[in-house]
Design an enzyme around this catalytic site. Structure first.
Site, PDB file in Angstrom:
ATOM      1  CG  ASP A  46      -1.731  -1.269   1.373  1.00 20.36           C
ATOM      2  OD1 ASP A  46      -2.053  -1.885   0.350  1.00 20.36           O
ATOM      3  OD2 ASP A  46      -2.026  -1.648   2.527  1.00 20.36           O
ATOM      4  CD  GLU A 212      -9.151  -3.221  -0.267  1.00 14.84           C
ATOM      5  OE1 GLU A 212      -9.892  -3.470   0.698  1.00 14.84           O
ATOM      6  OE2 GLU A 212      -8.085  -3.814  -0.477  1.00 14.84           O
TER       7      GLU A 212
END
Length: 764
Positions: A46, A212
């Site tokens: 991420d 997401e």
């Protein structure tokens, strides 16, 4: 390791080395290879990246055991990396340690940071999944010391989703927003003036199966919402992809490239990055960075097919997928972003980002030796230092205008930038600078409350143009001013952190005589100013054409069927667990009611209709009429070896998490096979990739390629709602063992009917 399936690769080059400080002179020959974190950290999920005011780039990642290969069993909390060139990184610490981790986290792991620069501080927003909220830490430098600012979201947040995966964005009117959400909704709300809390109404802007990782940038009048869907973290079975929607408002509606609203209860297109059959699986959860030439880059994680898993923690409870950091060129083609023109994540040597300058510098060497002063107030320039910038320059103001310009020259097609601070008067970025009487300048003019551009030729202004800066604009804090001159078209942006969230933008034409090779520098007028990171590089050349999409070859009649018989399908079709009840041939179609049966791991009860596949590479296509209404009903095509080894492209109905009974119509591209990292290898099903939007009548394709060199089967899926325009999905792979056969399924839950018009097979 495998090769891409009919996708183009890029050229071969060498990995650059980390400089002691950001270099000041461009050589244009840098190269890199993914993952850029190889040899530095084992994993870096991420990632999000920012250019610091000290001239380095900094990247922040999810809490993970980043030094497992060095014998460290524990995790680092929001680890930080630093680089001078975006490709060679070093470890630079972590946001939290046992000494400063806030008690309110209550032991939660910390995920998915987002970094911004605001009011001379770095803001790191991060997810606290154990508390179902978002936290904030701030610091004067990219590496700390960090101050806990508490929770950003109220309880409840007002978003019907998991409260993680946040990203901050500031619009051109100065309004700040926060996007967040996961499983399966993304929301947005405005923020307060100091960017510490959301306030006001919460708006849902996107929903989809496991959607997401939202991240928003603005370009050419559109707001682009990047996101990831499907499964992020299941080793070699991760179906993660990056997709995008765009809108003319930060509050939406966002639509994909087929005009489908991201709030629609269907899968979405506009795939930015997906697996291509090479080494990289599950690319996703991106950040965004722009190099010094103006080229945009996607910063994201991927999973190596030959090294997909971390070792379990010593207590046996933490089993994580290894997700190193990747970067690749992001192209904007026909108004839509796509990774490497559609070629996907790169493997092998690639041209590196431009991170050195044709002219200018960062004032970190303690001298103004490569700069010279011009103008009536030329004598006031001084070097200064602080913990934020390391080195910068100041001018006290006074009568007249002062310029500090580089000795080096940049080309006429140029991208110039500077970090500016205005105590009084105006601070400017000057470029295409021949002398004080011949240049272009972009001012932050405090008295006028505006971004002001001016073109000076022969000592005479050819016309100023002013763009108001937002109310409350903090002139006394660092702002980045960027100017791109392509031909005679000038584009200028003002932002805090170079994250494509400019608070002011201006475009104008300049006279051809002004579009010339020249120096770059900083200007001061009427008051005290400061400047840093003043430089220019050759403007990037945009890629304007996508990699050609796959096409099919000639029809293979011997491996095709128009279903124009009657009764049950006969030779060359055969049944596994059949014939299926209610399956009939009539009126040129195979009609097949869905079964209360499954083809999943050990639950292999569904009927499968099979026929041989042709030798060599091929594409199989079916046209299907299917209007399911209940969760888990599905129908589609297979490439089938056995019940535990197959590829599947289906129109499936899947529940929406927190959807109050709502279901999603999904193009679901999956595989089942053995996980090579288990002993013995154990069959698992994927976290599927999701393809384009569905329809009651749609076309499904599976394209097969045999990678003989690596003895691997590669399969790419595609979907269409009209039989002409296709959304091409990613690639799943499995080691080649037995032969694959073409198959059809209609299963999982009774109550719907699939009608197959044909099965057509084409040679590739």
């Amino acid at each position: 390791m495998t090769r891409p399936l009919r996708l183009l690769g890029a050229g071969a080059l060498l990995l650059g080395a980390l400089a002691a400080a950001p270099p000041a002179v461009a050589d244009g020959g840098g190269t890199y290879a993914n993952p850029v974190t190889a040899g530095v950290v084992d994993t870096f999920p991420d990632p999000v990246t920012i250019r610091g005011k000290d001239g380095y780039w900094y990247s922040y990642g999810t809490q993970n055991p980043v030094f497992q290969s060095k014998g460290e069993d524990g995790e680092r909390w929001l680890p930080i990396l630093r680089s001078a060139d975006l490709v060679t990184w070093e470890y630079a610490g972590e946001v939290f340690t046992p000494a400063n981790k806030p008690a309110w986290h209550n032991g939660s792991r910390l995920w998915a940071p987002d970094v911004r620069y605001f009011n001379d501080r770095y803001y790191v927003y991060y997810s606290v999944p154990g508390r179902d909220t978002v936290g904030l830490a701030t610091a004067p430098t990219p590496t700390g010391p960090w101050t806990d600012e508490g929770e950003v979201l109220p309880r409840p947040s007002g978003c019907n989703s998991g409260n993680i995966d946040q990203a901050q964005f500031t619009d051109t009117d100065g309004t700040p927003y926060m996007y967040w959400g996961s499983y399966d909704v993304i929301c947005v709300a405005k923020m307060n003036a100091d960017l510490t809390r959301i306030q006001g109404p919460v708006t849902e802007v996107a929903r989809g199966r496991r959607m997401e990782g939202g991240f928003v940038v603005k370009r050419d009048g559109y707001y682009y919402l990047f996101y990831s869907d499907a499964g992020c973290c299941d080793g070699a079975y991760s179906g993660y992809q990056v997709k995008v929607g765009r809108s003319t408002s930060p509050l939406g509606p966002f639509t994909d490239d087929e005009g489908v609203d991201l709030m629609a209860l269907t899968s979405k297109g506009a795939i930015v990055a997906g697996a291509t059959g090479n080494r990289w699986i599950g690319p996703g959860h991106n950040g965004f960075v722009t190099d010094l030439s103006g080229q945009d880059w996607l910063v994201y994680h991927g999973i190596a097919s030959d090294d997909p898993d971390l070792k379990p923690a010593s207590n046996g409870t933490l089993r994580l997928t290894k997700r190193p950091m990747l970067i690749d060129r992001l192209d904007w083609i026909d108004g839509w972003p796509v990774l490497r023109a559609g070629a996907g994540p790169s493997e092998g040597e690639q041209p590196a980002p431009v991170t050195t300058l044709a002219a200018g510098g960062a004032f970190n060497d303690g001298t103004l030796g490569r700069w010279h002063a011009e103008g009536s107030a030329r004598g006031g320039w001084r070097l200064a230092e602080d913990q934020t910038t390391r080195g910068h320059v100041t001018h006290p103001g006074g009568g007249g205008t002062a310029y500090l310009v580089s000795e080096g020259r940049a080309p006429a097609g140029v991208r110039a930038e500077a970090d500016l601070k205005v105590t009084a008067g105006a601070a400017g970025l000057t470029f295409a600078h021949v002398n004080a009487n011949n240049h272009i300048v972009a001012w932050l003019d405090r008295a006028r409350g505006a971004l002001v551009t001016d073109v000076v030729i022969g000592g005479r202004s050819r016309g100023e143009q002013a763009t108001p800066l937002p109310a409350g604009f903090r002139y006394d804090t660092w702002h980045n001013v960027t100017a791109e001159l392509r031909g005679t078209r000038l584009s200028v942006q003002v932002s805090t952190d170079r994250m494509r969230d400019a608070v002011a933008m201006q475009e104008r034409e300049v006279p051809r005589a002004a579009a010339r090779r020249g120096a770059v520098g900083v200007a001061a007028r009427g008051g005290a100013v400061a400047a840093d990171n003043v430089g220019a590089a050759a403007l990037y050349t945009p890629v304007t054409e996508r990699v050609p999409e796959p096409t099919v070859g000639p029809l293979l009649p011997a491996y095709s069927d128009e279903f124009d018989g009657t009764g049950q399908p006969g030779a060359p079709w055969t049944w596994v667990r059949g014939p299926a009840a209610g399956a009939t041939l009539a009126d040129g179609a195979l009609t097949w009611p869905t079964q209360n049966a499954e083809l999943h791991l050990g639950n292999n009860t569904a009927s499968v209709l099979l026929r041989d596949a042709p030798p060599g590479d091929f594409t199989v296509e079916t046209k299907i009429h299917f209007a399911p209404t209940q969760g888990n009903q599905q129908a589609g095509i297979l490439l089938y070896e056995n019940d535990d080894r197959y590829f599947k492209m289906a129109h499936s109905v899947l529940p929406l998490s927190r959807g109050n009974g709502a279901v999603l119509q999904m193009s679901e591209f999956g595989k089942e096979g053995e996980r090579p990292t288990t002993t013995p290898p154990t069959a698992v099903a994927n976290a599927p990739m999701f393809g384009g939007p569905t329809a009651d009548t749609m076309w499904l394709r599976l394209s097969y390629h045999k990678d003989a060199a690596n003895n691997e089967n590669e399969v790419r899926a595609a979907t269409s709602r009209d039989g002409e325009h296709w959304v091409h999905n990613g690639v799943w792979t499995l080691p080649a063992k037995g032969p694959l056969r073409i198959g059809l399924i209609s299963m999982n839950r009774a109550g719907a009917v699939a009608k197959f018009d044909y099965v057509r097979t084409y040679q590739d």
